[in-house]
Motif scaffolding. Sequence first.
Motif, PDB file in Angstrom:
ATOM      1  N   LEU A 129      -6.392  23.140  21.976  1.00  0.00           N
ATOM      2  CA  LEU A 129      -7.241  22.580  20.929  1.00  0.00           C
ATOM      3  C   LEU A 129      -8.169  21.486  21.433  1.00  0.00           C
ATOM      4  O   LEU A 129      -8.936  20.918  20.651  1.00  0.00           O
ATOM      5  N   GLY A 130      -8.083  21.179  22.724  1.00  0.00           N
ATOM      6  CA  GLY A 130      -8.991  20.188  23.296  1.00  0.00           C
ATOM      7  C   GLY A 130      -8.845  18.806  22.700  1.00  0.00           C
ATOM      8  O   GLY A 130      -9.847  18.110  22.487  1.00  0.00           O
ATOM      9  N   ILE A 131      -7.610  18.370  22.446  1.00  0.00           N
ATOM     10  CA  ILE A 131      -7.395  17.079  21.781  1.00  0.00           C
ATOM     11  C   ILE A 131      -6.755  16.047  22.708  1.00  0.00           C
ATOM     12  O   ILE A 131      -6.316  14.993  22.237  1.00  0.00           O
ATOM     13  N   GLY A 132      -6.748  16.315  24.013  1.00  0.00           N
ATOM     14  CA  GLY A 132      -6.188  15.352  24.959  1.00  0.00           C
ATOM     15  C   GLY A 132      -6.803  13.966  24.842  1.00  0.00           C
ATOM     16  O   GLY A 132      -6.076  12.953  24.802  1.00  0.00           O
ATOM     17  N   PRO A 133      -8.146  13.835  24.765  1.00  0.00           N
ATOM     18  CA  PRO A 133      -8.756  12.506  24.675  1.00  0.00           C
ATOM     19  C   PRO A 133      -8.458  11.772  23.368  1.00  0.00           C
ATOM     20  O   PRO A 133      -8.768  10.579  23.246  1.00  0.00           O
ATOM     21  N   LEU A 134      -7.862  12.444  22.398  1.00  0.00           N
ATOM     22  CA  LEU A 134      -7.632  11.835  21.086  1.00  0.00           C
ATOM     23  C   LEU A 134      -6.222  11.292  20.915  1.00  0.00           C
ATOM     24  O   LEU A 134      -5.928  10.664  19.886  1.00  0.00           O
ATOM     25  N   LEU A 135      -5.333  11.502  21.867  1.00  0.00           N
ATOM     26  CA  LEU A 135      -3.911  11.236  21.666  1.00  0.00           C
ATOM     27  C   LEU A 135      -3.615   9.802  21.268  1.00  0.00           C
ATOM     28  O   LEU A 135      -2.687   9.543  20.494  1.00  0.00           O
ATOM     29  N   GLY A 136      -4.367   8.854  21.767  1.00  0.00           N
ATOM     30  CA  GLY A 136      -4.083   7.455  21.476  1.00  0.00           C
ATOM     31  C   GLY A 136      -4.700   6.944  20.190  1.00  0.00           C
ATOM     32  O   GLY A 136      -4.417   5.819  19.762  1.00  0.00           O
ATOM     33  N   ARG A 137      -5.533   7.735  19.543  1.00  0.00           N
ATOM     34  CA  ARG A 137      -6.218   7.274  18.334  1.00  0.00           C
ATOM     35  C   ARG A 137      -5.357   7.499  17.084  1.00  0.00           C
ATOM     36  O   ARG A 137      -4.409   8.278  17.088  1.00  0.00           O
ATOM     37  N   ARG A 138      -5.751   6.819  16.005  1.00  0.00           N
ATOM     38  CA  ARG A 138      -5.164   7.083  14.699  1.00  0.00           C
ATOM     39  C   ARG A 138      -6.130   7.950  13.885  1.00  0.00           C
ATOM     40  O   ARG A 138      -7.325   7.974  14.155  1.00  0.00           O
ATOM     41  N   PRO A 139      -5.627   8.647  12.877  1.00  0.00           N
ATOM     42  CA  PRO A 139      -6.471   9.581  12.124  1.00  0.00           C
ATOM     43  C   PRO A 139      -7.740   8.952  11.552  1.00  0.00           C
ATOM     44  O   PRO A 139      -8.763   9.624  11.436  1.00  0.00           O
ATOM     45  N   GLY A 140      -7.689   7.688  11.180  1.00  0.00           N
ATOM     46  CA  GLY A 140      -8.861   7.039  10.619  1.00  0.00           C
ATOM     47  C   GLY A 140     -10.027   6.940  11.574  1.00  0.00           C
ATOM     48  O   GLY A 140     -11.162   6.708  11.144  1.00  0.00           O
ATOM     49  N   ARG A 141      -9.769   7.097  12.853  1.00  0.00           N
ATOM     50  CA  ARG A 141     -10.822   7.018  13.859  1.00  0.00           C
ATOM     51  C   ARG A 141     -11.256   8.393  14.355  1.00  0.00           C
ATOM     52  O   ARG A 141     -11.915   8.516  15.382  1.00  0.00           O
ATOM     53  N   LEU A 142     -10.894   9.437  13.627  1.00  0.00           N
ATOM     54  CA  LEU A 142     -11.250  10.801  14.007  1.00  0.00           C
ATOM     55  C   LEU A 142     -12.299  11.355  13.057  1.00  0.00           C
ATOM     56  O   LEU A 142     -12.356  10.988  11.877  1.00  0.00           O
ATOM     57  N   SER A 143     -13.118  12.267  13.560  1.00  0.00           N
ATOM     58  CA  SER A 143     -14.031  13.005  12.695  1.00  0.00           C
ATOM     59  C   SER A 143     -13.238  14.037  11.902  1.00  0.00           C
ATOM     60  O   SER A 143     -12.073  14.326  12.201  1.00  0.00           O
ATOM     61  N   GLY A 144     -13.884  14.625  10.883  1.00  0.00           N
ATOM     62  CA  GLY A 144     -13.198  15.642  10.088  1.00  0.00           C
ATOM     63  C   GLY A 144     -12.758  16.825  10.925  1.00  0.00           C
ATOM     64  O   GLY A 144     -11.653  17.349  10.752  1.00  0.00           O
ATOM     65  N   GLY A 145     -13.613  17.259  11.850  1.00  0.00           N
ATOM     66  CA  GLY A 145     -13.248  18.371  12.710  1.00  0.00           C
ATOM     67  C   GLY A 145     -12.088  18.035  13.632  1.00  0.00           C
ATOM     68  O   GLY A 145     -11.201  18.862  13.866  1.00  0.00           O
ATOM     69  N   GLU A 146     -12.073  16.806  14.155  1.00  0.00           N
ATOM     70  CA  GLU A 146     -10.967  16.386  15.029  1.00  0.00           C
ATOM     71  C   GLU A 146      -9.661  16.325  14.250  1.00  0.00           C
ATOM     72  O   GLU A 146      -8.603  16.719  14.762  1.00  0.00           O
ATOM     73  N   ARG A 147      -9.713  15.829  13.016  1.00  0.00           N
ATOM     74  CA  ARG A 147      -8.486  15.768  12.210  1.00  0.00           C
ATOM     75  C   ARG A 147      -7.928  17.164  11.961  1.00  0.00           C
ATOM     76  O   ARG A 147      -6.711  17.364  12.015  1.00  0.00           O
ATOM     77  N   GLN A 148      -8.805  18.131  11.701  1.00  0.00           N
ATOM     78  CA  GLN A 148      -8.320  19.489  11.461  1.00  0.00           C
ATOM     79  C   GLN A 148      -7.694  20.084  12.716  1.00  0.00           C
ATOM     80  O   GLN A 148      -6.698  20.814  12.640  1.00  0.00           O
ATOM     81  N   ARG A 149      -8.250  19.796  13.876  1.00  0.00           N
ATOM     82  CA  ARG A 149      -7.655  20.290  15.118  1.00  0.00           C
ATOM     83  C   ARG A 149      -6.280  19.672  15.351  1.00  0.00           C
ATOM     84  O   ARG A 149      -5.343  20.351  15.803  1.00  0.00           O
ATOM     85  N   VAL A 150      -6.123  18.401  15.025  1.00  0.00           N
ATOM     86  CA  VAL A 150      -4.814  17.755  15.167  1.00  0.00           C
ATOM     87  C   VAL A 150      -3.822  18.358  14.172  1.00  0.00           C
ATOM     88  O   VAL A 150      -2.662  18.611  14.511  1.00  0.00           O
ATOM     89  N   ALA A 151      -4.273  18.602  12.938  1.00  0.00           N
ATOM     90  CA  ALA A 151      -3.390  19.219  11.950  1.00  0.00           C
ATOM     91  C   ALA A 151      -2.939  20.604  12.411  1.00  0.00           C
ATOM     92  O   ALA A 151      -1.782  20.999  12.220  1.00  0.00           O
ATOM     93  N   LEU A 152      -3.848  21.351  13.024  1.00  0.00           N
ATOM     94  CA  LEU A 152      -3.491  22.653  13.591  1.00  0.00           C
ATOM     95  C   LEU A 152      -2.428  22.499  14.671  1.00  0.00           C
ATOM     96  O   LEU A 152      -1.457  23.251  14.723  1.00  0.00           O
ATOM     97  N   GLY A 153      -2.626  21.516  15.547  1.00  0.00           N
ATOM     98  CA  GLY A 153      -1.664  21.291  16.614  1.00  0.00           C
ATOM     99  C   GLY A 153      -0.296  20.945  16.080  1.00  0.00           C
ATOM    100  O   GLY A 153       0.726  21.439  16.580  1.00  0.00           O
TER     101      GLY A 153
END
Length: 374
Positions: free
Chosen positions: A131-155
């Motif tokens: 899902l290409g979410i390696g660079p996002l691991l340290g962030r909280r959901p509030g700092r993600l775009s809508g598309g990034e949040r959906q990819r994390v939810a999928l994961g």
Amino acid sequence: MLEVALRHRFGPRPRQAGAEPDGFSLDIAFAEPTSGVTALFGPSGCGKSTVLAAVAGLLRPQEGRIALDGVALLDTARGVAVPAERRRCGVVFQDARLFPHLSVETNLRYGLRRAPAGATGPGFEEVVALLGIGPLLGRRPGRLSGGERQRVALGRALLARPRLLLMDEPLAALDAGRRAEVLPFLARLRQGAGLPILYVTHAMEEVDALADRLVLMQAGRLLAEGTVEALSLRTDLPLALRRDAGALLPCRVLAHAPERGLTRLGFAGGELTLPLREDPVGTRARVRLRARDVAVATEKPQGLSTQNLLPATLLAIGEAPSPHEAFLRLRVGEAELLSRVTRDSVARLQLAPGRPVWAVIKAVTFDRAGGAAL
């Protein structure tokens, strides 16, 4: 095999015999293979999300049976109703529903902790890479775009090791840019996850990009089911009323000509030329060839800018949404196409089933399924 047969009513029942029922009623049955992506498709309010909620165990229908690979998850006649948490269905909603106080990594590992002991499935690193979410691991959901949040939810849903992945219009809340961001990851998921997916949507571009099979719904009822390619040729369905009505063709990239800005695709009816794409040679793809973009000629045209001239046989002439138009069903090699023309053209060219014609298609008219390789 996923087997679904449901009957459920929302709202009051009729007060007297023969009266029209109030509220909304769902009465649908279908069976789909437990492989690939099955899309529940139809207009808003037709019951798609209700079906998905029943499969997930979030709704107890008044009557019905749901079985996965022969194991009943619900059978009201026998009193069987497996609780939602024991059905092993991963659910992804329109809104990601992540824990806002936890990091992306912790949200993902929550899904992993919910996986049953001994269940097999993709590991943490595999899902992160998929899902290409390696660079996002340290962030909280509030700092993600809508598309990034959906990819994390999928994961998170994948790491729970589900037997069935349920997706309820996961891109509906995203703008066009975010949808274009997420669609390639969903296409990659379709290839790499190795588990069946039931996907609710009313967006045809998502069906084109992702679905193997289509369950077409209207007002709580089943209109048709089958492969996406087969239903795209049905002019008796509401799909034919859409401006993007037309054949969906499985293709393969044959070659590129960068100096000319062109790509050649092979399909069951021959070859198609379209503007240059970046996909490697051999990549499988699907293109939607809209009926309104396919012209016909009774002789091979000369001196045209159009490069796609395909010999065809006219199989049938059918009704179109306008009484002044008609759908032509064309056989091109082993494939079939649709062309939408005026009734005047049918009469002027003396078109009739069995007549050989030429299908004329401009290269720039192709809609690539979601813009993503499949």
